[in-house]
Scaffold this motif. Structure first.
Motif, PDB file in Angstrom:
ATOM      1  N   SER A 125       0.814  -1.221   0.000  1.00 33.11           N
ATOM      2  CA  SER A 125       0.000   0.000   0.000  1.00 33.11           C
ATOM      3  C   SER A 125       0.850   1.275   0.000  1.00 33.11           C
ATOM      4  O   SER A 125       0.485   2.258  -0.623  1.00 33.11           O
ATOM      5  CB  SER A 125      -0.917  -0.007   1.233  1.00 33.11           C
ATOM      6  N   ARG A 129      -6.296   9.688   2.908  1.00 38.21           N
ATOM      7  CA  ARG A 129      -5.588   9.057   1.790  1.00 38.21           C
ATOM      8  C   ARG A 129      -6.251   9.393   0.447  1.00 38.21           C
ATOM      9  O   ARG A 129      -5.597   9.479  -0.591  1.00 38.21           O
ATOM     10  CB  ARG A 129      -5.570   7.536   2.010  1.00 38.21           C
ATOM     11  N   ALA A 140      -6.597  -2.654   1.696  1.00 37.49           N
ATOM     12  CA  ALA A 140      -7.524  -2.615   0.559  1.00 37.49           C
ATOM     13  C   ALA A 140      -6.991  -1.749  -0.584  1.00 37.49           C
ATOM     14  O   ALA A 140      -7.653  -1.607  -1.605  1.00 37.49           O
ATOM     15  CB  ALA A 140      -8.877  -2.114   1.005  1.00 37.49           C
ATOM     16  N   THR A 196      -9.641  -0.012  11.299  1.00 33.94           N
ATOM     17  CA  THR A 196      -8.777   1.090  11.726  1.00 33.94           C
ATOM     18  C   THR A 196      -9.683   2.190  12.273  1.00 33.94           C
ATOM     19  O   THR A 196     -10.342   2.896  11.520  1.00 33.94           O
ATOM     20  CB  THR A 196      -7.966   1.645  10.534  1.00 33.94           C
ATOM     21  N   ARG A 222      -4.774   7.460  10.837  1.00 31.19           N
ATOM     22  CA  ARG A 222      -5.620   8.025   9.775  1.00 31.19           C
ATOM     23  C   ARG A 222      -6.600   6.936   9.340  1.00 31.19           C
ATOM     24  O   ARG A 222      -6.205   5.780   9.160  1.00 31.19           O
ATOM     25  CB  ARG A 222      -4.692   8.400   8.614  1.00 31.19           C
ATOM     26  N   ASP A 257     -10.517   5.857   7.184  1.00 32.38           N
ATOM     27  CA  ASP A 257     -11.816   6.101   6.562  1.00 32.38           C
ATOM     28  C   ASP A 257     -12.863   5.821   7.638  1.00 32.38           C
ATOM     29  O   ASP A 257     -12.638   5.004   8.531  1.00 32.38           O
ATOM     30  CB  ASP A 257     -12.046   5.109   5.405  1.00 32.38           C
TER      31      ASP A 257
HETATM   32  C1  EPS Z   1      -6.532   0.930   4.075  1.00 33.06           C
HETATM   33  C2  EPS Z   1      -6.239   2.047   4.854  1.00 33.06           C
HETATM   34  C3  EPS Z   1      -6.200   3.424   4.278  1.00 33.06           C
HETATM   35  C4  EPS Z   1      -7.096   3.461   3.049  1.00 33.06           C
HETATM   36  C5  EPS Z   1      -6.614   2.372   2.081  1.00 33.06           C
HETATM   37  C6  EPS Z   1      -6.928   1.031   2.666  1.00 33.06           C
HETATM   38  O1  EPS Z   1      -4.912   3.777   3.846  1.00 33.06           O
HETATM   39  P1  EPS Z   1      -3.860   4.501   4.824  1.00 33.06           P
HETATM   40  O2  EPS Z   1      -3.560   3.506   5.891  1.00 33.06           O
HETATM   41  O3  EPS Z   1      -2.667   4.836   3.972  1.00 33.06           O
HETATM   42  O4  EPS Z   1      -4.551   5.727   5.362  1.00 33.06           O
HETATM   43  O5  EPS Z   1      -7.107   4.719   2.463  1.00 33.06           O
HETATM   44  O6  EPS Z   1      -7.257   2.483   0.856  1.00 33.06           O
HETATM   45  C7  EPS Z   1      -6.514   2.844  -0.234  1.00 33.06           C
HETATM   46  C8  EPS Z   1      -5.301   3.319  -0.184  1.00 33.06           C
HETATM   47  C9  EPS Z   1      -7.226   2.664  -1.493  1.00 33.06           C
HETATM   48  O7  EPS Z   1      -6.628   2.868  -2.553  1.00 33.06           O
HETATM   49  O8  EPS Z   1      -8.408   2.291  -1.438  1.00 33.06           O
HETATM   50  C10 EPS Z   1      -6.529  -0.430   4.667  1.00 33.06           C
HETATM   51  O9  EPS Z   1      -5.991  -0.580   5.776  1.00 33.06           O
HETATM   52  O10 EPS Z   1      -7.061  -1.374   4.069  1.00 33.06           O
END
Ligand code: EPS
Length: 414
Positions: free
Chosen positions: A10, A49, A136, A332, A354, A356
């Motif tokens: 990721s 993100r 994801a 998360t 951080r 969603d």
């Molecule tokens: C994700 C956590 C988040 C999401 C990510 C999936 O990323 P981060 O930890 O960098 O804030 O934004 O989703 C994507 C990057 C995407 O392209 O959909 C997780 O833990 O699955």
């Protein structure tokens, strides 16, 4: 038959995919894929993100002058977070050299995430590799590879669409509350694409304005409470000929494959074909779809209802395929959850991350892609060929043979 592989972390430089088995002479431009990559970022409730990713596919092979060659299609999507995050990912995810001296290792697993399971399985001290591959983020590449399969289906009049039916506590309780609206869209638009186009207009990818508003409020309230939400969505495929999948062997059942297509996506915990969960509560007379006579030239026997979701005996009936996915809340959370620091073995609450609040709208678009791939594979098993013209010959021959059979039935009735 198609198959694809994805690779990439990721917060690494990029994610990579290879699709093998795509027939030659399929019209394909990067924007056929980019359109669906952009749709994957739709939906109220995404976190920080979403502001730094700008997913665009780079195609390296298997396509020339906007047409497939029959050879493997290799694609790449860059991770915006790698450079833009200011978290030092190029050093922390470096392929060569040693870890930076000041790099903190991740030792606090989030309940509900793959962190602890992955750490134990792969014997990592630092959970970063687990977080990064189980993320994801990988679904971006799945959408890219599966959008090529979807492009193939479109060539043969098969369309895929989806819409969200629930986010957390707010949503529809019974399919009866939305099927008329969904079916009207298919009727007006001539296929399931009309469903996704209408849903894309809503902040939560729903087909109902009032429900969208209520879900937005629910997401706002959940954000204040520093929590997260799951939900449910429906994927519909129209234009599917009868006879895809089979009852003759367990792994050829189309219904089973559709459930796998959904549950193979991160955080999707249940799936139903047609009114699966609801049908379990009703008597058979209210569940099984009455069969009606075919009209001249019609390939499939129409059904008065479609509670079965377009499959009987693991085989497509010619009615629209309907499969619904159920997503758990994102693990998360901004709010701390009880956990254990695996470095010390001591109880510790999880740290702020951080996050969603919900990604159900995004999951619904990923599910369109994985369902398209499943249907495309069964379509190729039945009608397959090395090029699109060859497949078209097989489809046409089948249509002609069945139109003749339907005409014979009409003659017998007369
Ligand atoms: C994700 C956590 C988040 C999401 C990510 C999936 O990323 P981060 O930890 O960098 O804030 O934004 O989703 C994507 C990057 C995407 O392209 O959909 C997780 O833990 O699955």
């Amino acid at each position: 038959m198609l198959r694809y592989l994805t690779a990439g972390e990721s917060h690494g430089e990029a994610i990579i995919g290879i699709l093998e088995g795509a027939p030659a002479q399929l019209p394909l431009a990067p924007d056929d894929i980019n359109e669906h990559l952009a749709r994957r970022w739709l939906g109220y409730g995404r976190g920080g993100r979403s502001k730094i990713e700008n997913d665009k596919v780079h195609i390296y092979s298997g396509v020339r002058f906007e047409e497939t060659l029959g050879s493997p299609i290799a694609v790449r999507i860059d991770n915006g977070a790698y450079e833009k995050d200011k978290a030092g990912w190029p050093e922390k995810m470096a392929i060569e050299g040693d870890p930076p001296e000041d790099m903190e290792t991740v030792t606090m697993p989030r309940p509900g995430h793959a962190d602890l399971a992955g750490k134990q399985k792969y014997e990592h001290d630092d959970m970063r590799p687990v977080i990064d591959r189980s993320s994801a983020r990988e679904t971006a590449m799945r959408v890219a590879c599966c959008s090529i399969a979807r492009r193939l289906l479109n060539e043969f009049g098969i369309e895929v669409g989806s819409h969200v039916v629930r986010i957390g506590d707010v949503g529809f309780d019974e399919p009866e509350e939305w099927v008329d609206r969904r079916n009207a869209l298919i009727e007006e638009g001539g296929g399931a694409s009309a469903i996704y186009e209408a849903a894309d207009e809503s902040a939560t990818r729903m087909l109902d304005d009032e429900m969208t508003e209520r879900c937005v409020e629910h997401i706002d309230q959940t954000k204040k409470e520093r929590d997260s939400l799951g939900g449910a969505y429906e994927v519909v495929v129209t234009g599917v000929p009868p006879g895809l999948g089979s009852y003759v062997h367990w792994d050829r059942r189309l219904d089973g494959q559709l459930v796998q297509a959904i549950c193979s996506i991160q955080a999707q915990k249940a799936a139903e074909v047609g009114d699966g969960f609801y049908n379990a509560r009703r008597p058979g007379s209210q569940v099984h779809d009455p069969i009606e006579p075919r009209e001249d030239g019609q390939r499939a026997y129409p059904r008065r209802t479609n509670h079965a979701g377009g499959t009987e005996g693991g085989t497509s009936t010619g009615m629209p395929l309907v499969v619904r996915g159920y997503m758990k809340p994102i693990p998360t959370l901004i709010k701390p959850l009880d956990s254990v620091d695996t470095a010390t073995g001591e109880p510790q609450p999880t740290r702020y991350e951080r996050s969603d609040i919900t990604s159900v709208p995004a999951a619904s678009t990923v599910a369109e892609a994985t369902v398209a791939y499943t249907v495309a594979n069964e379509f190729l098993r039945k009608y397959g060929g090395d090029s699109v013209p060859e497949i078209r010959r097989h489809v046409e021959a089948d249509r002609t043979a069945h139109a003749e059979t339907a005409r014979d039935e009409d003659a017998t009735e007369e």
